[in-house]
Design an enzyme around this catalytic site. Structure first.
Site, short mmCIF file in Angstrom:
data_model
loop_
_atom_site.label_atom_id
_atom_site.label_comp_id
_atom_site.label_asym_id
_atom_site.label_seq_id
_atom_site.Cartn_x
_atom_site.Cartn_y
_atom_site.Cartn_z
N GLU A 58 -0.04 -1.14 5.62
CA GLU A 58 1.07 -0.76 6.51
C GLU A 58 1.03 0.72 6.85
O GLU A 58 1.51 1.12 7.92
CB GLU A 58 2.41 -1.12 5.87
CG GLU A 58 3.61 -1.06 6.82
CD GLU A 58 4.29 0.30 6.89
OE1 GLU A 58 5.08 0.51 7.84
OE2 GLU A 58 4.03 1.16 6.02
N ASP B 207 0.83 -1.21 0.00
CA ASP B 207 0.00 0.00 0.00
C ASP B 207 0.86 1.26 0.00
O ASP B 207 2.06 1.23 0.29
CB ASP B 207 -0.97 0.01 1.20
CG ASP B 207 -0.26 0.01 2.54
OD1 ASP B 207 0.79 -0.64 2.67
OD2 ASP B 207 -0.77 0.68 3.46
#
Lengths: 354, 354
Positions: A120, A66
């Site tokens: 994350e 991400d």
């Protein structure tokens, strides 16, 4: 050899802002399933691919898929040997290295588990590595882990812990025309801030890495009205502590530091904390990686997912291409050479082992 | 002699929270119009009544009719010689004294102007005395003024000025794991607060009154996020200054005090200010009142409407029954004896002059 800058650009062009990693996860899963000899498991939007060669050691190669939100830099743009774009450095270059290793190193000297995970960059509860440890810890079995966060191609070992305290100072209200009738909580805060600002944080050296601790006021709030001596003021402190201390030890040391300026009615509240991770460089795989990186190892000062591995008994370090200070900025970019250098270091480790 | 405690109770039982003074103003206007020899003028909810005897001097007797909001104490309750209830001390006892003087002292030695005005307890723009100075300054012509705010029957002379400064300290953002890359604005605030807390305010003596100045932080605010070294923090300061300084002089002195801890990028903003009022005890009417009060004169440390008179060249003081520390509390009350003492002092002054 794979065009690693081009592969990174390809991954940048698949948007994957936190919470929207599905398409990128699909893409990575598809490519990994096409690699002979890899067992691939999809869990939520996390993809785990591993060799089953029966080697005596297993290395985990991990990276998050991400990115932070788009900031006018959502499309990849290559200029010469520089790739500009969201996530280029943090950390699609690291994901590209992992993918290329999985596709190219067919017979590694160690078993390898590639973990490409979501969530994350946002709250800890969304972290895909956390979901895997919770739901499928079997997939994360391993002897050591390398997380490909941008470190400029230097091995950053371990990570510091972090905790936040909210300190509320008490006072007694009075009219500001007669302040000697009261006690000004904001003035008392001045003493506390003086202690915090004057504090010389520790710099312990662990496995040759200097962990430079930090203590910072991150928020302050107080006041009743423009003509009232305030009876309450709060400061929030963020303490980064070396991994030779547990969160409880770090909190106790911090409370000792503050005690001389605290009194009756004051309150110190632990808001949150997360343990650090020791460097773990006594593990042969990590020690070998440091040697291959060709640069002196550094302590990781921020908190990263290596702490999740450490908390499960797996020594881990950060090792990835890209300048960490450009992460989360509009100017995020990555160069071809460090991606290739990190790839070469990792490929050598996988091929030759420790 | 009028039952002053009873009269005060009667006024307490006519609710007059700020903005809702009309019924009480109607009542006072009606009673004052019934007094022979008084010229009565109504302006908004302010009532002005004055003698036209051609005396060489004119004394203004002023008081506000409004109260702070009801706090379970909206009805008058007399127990023995104590009256409990909202506004009993602040300042319907003072209004009762003015009304009784107007009704009883028919042939004063000085001309008298009674000013009973609305909107003192809320924002300055609502202040009825301000409206009269703006719209009908002719009604407020006079040589000296006595404001009947609660002072425990002691003459409180002049008043201190007040100003507020907002000081914004600058810094530079950084990650809290690497704070040496930035500058913590909240830590810098600690220095500023230390200077403020350590400051020894002046205590000048004017006309025998000690004015004790004050400097207090009244609000503090700052912070970006739990892991960011903050680049901005603001503290609001309230400075009460003796009337030997203008607001500009007081502001300059304050800026000088703060200068050593300020740097580039910091900002000091004057939020508001109001001038003080000198004691004015060289005026014979006020000097005579001090003598009649039988108590040593005190400096008024808070800001009151005597400053409005002083700003228009009219020396003024506070003199009224009631404990000022009970004002705005649920326990507000007033005793019979001090009301009668204040009445006696004022009646003597009006009857005999200076």
């Amino acid at each position: 050899m794979t065009d690693l800058l081009g592969l990174t650009a390809e991954l940048v062009d698949i948007p994957s802002v936190s919470g929207e990693e599905r398409v990128l996860a699909d893409h990575l899963e598809r490519r990994l399933r096409a690699v002979p000899g890899l067992e691939v498991v999809r869990h939520l939007d996390n993809v785990v691919a591993r060799t089953r060669l029966g080697r005596p050691r297993r290395l985990i190669v991990a990276g998050h898929t991400d990115t932070v939100p788009v900031n006018g830099n959502g499309r990849a743009r290559i200029e010469g040997d520089t790739l500009h774009g969201l996530g280029s450095s943090d950390m699609k270059a690291g994901v590209a290295v992992a993918l290329a290793l999985a596709e190219a190193v067919a017979e590694p000297a160690v078993d390898v588990t590639y973990v490409l995970y979501a969530g994350e960059e946002i709250e800890a509860l969304a972290n895909g590595l956390g979901h895997l440890f919770r739901d499928r810890p079997d997939l994360l079995a391993g002897d050591a882990a390398v997380v490909g966060e941008p470190t400029d191609g230097v091995v950053e070992a371990g990570c510091q812990g972090t905790l936040r305290l909210a300190v509320t100072m008490a006072g007694a209200r009075a009219h500001t025309a007669r302040p000697w009738m009261g006690v000004n909580a904001i003035h008392r805060l001045g003493e506390l801030l003086r202690v915090v600002a004057a504090h010389e944080p520790r710099r312990p050296v662990l496995d040759g890495c200097e962990f430079r601790e930090a203590l910072q006021a991150v928020a302050v709030d107080g006041g009743v009205a423009g003509n009232v001596v305030p009876d309450e003021a709060t400061v929030s402190l963020n303490h980064r502590f070396a991994p030779d201390r547990t969160p409880a030890e770090a909190e106790a040391a911090l409370r000792d530091l503050l005690a001389p300026v605290l009194g009756e009615g004051d309150d110190v509240l632990l808001v949150d904390s997360a343990p650090g991770a020791p460097p773990g460089l006594d593990h042969p795989l990590l020690a070998a990686l440091v040697e291959r990186s060709g640069a002196p190892v550094r302590a990781k000062l921020g908190w990263t997912d290596v702490a999740r591995f450490a908390a499960h008994g797996i020594p881990a370090c950060n090792f990835g291409p890209g300048d960490p200070t450009l992460a989360h900025t509009r100017e995020e970019r990555v160069e071809r050479t460090p991606i290739e250098a990190v790839y070469a270091g990792m490929a050598g480790l996988l091929t030759d082992g420790a």
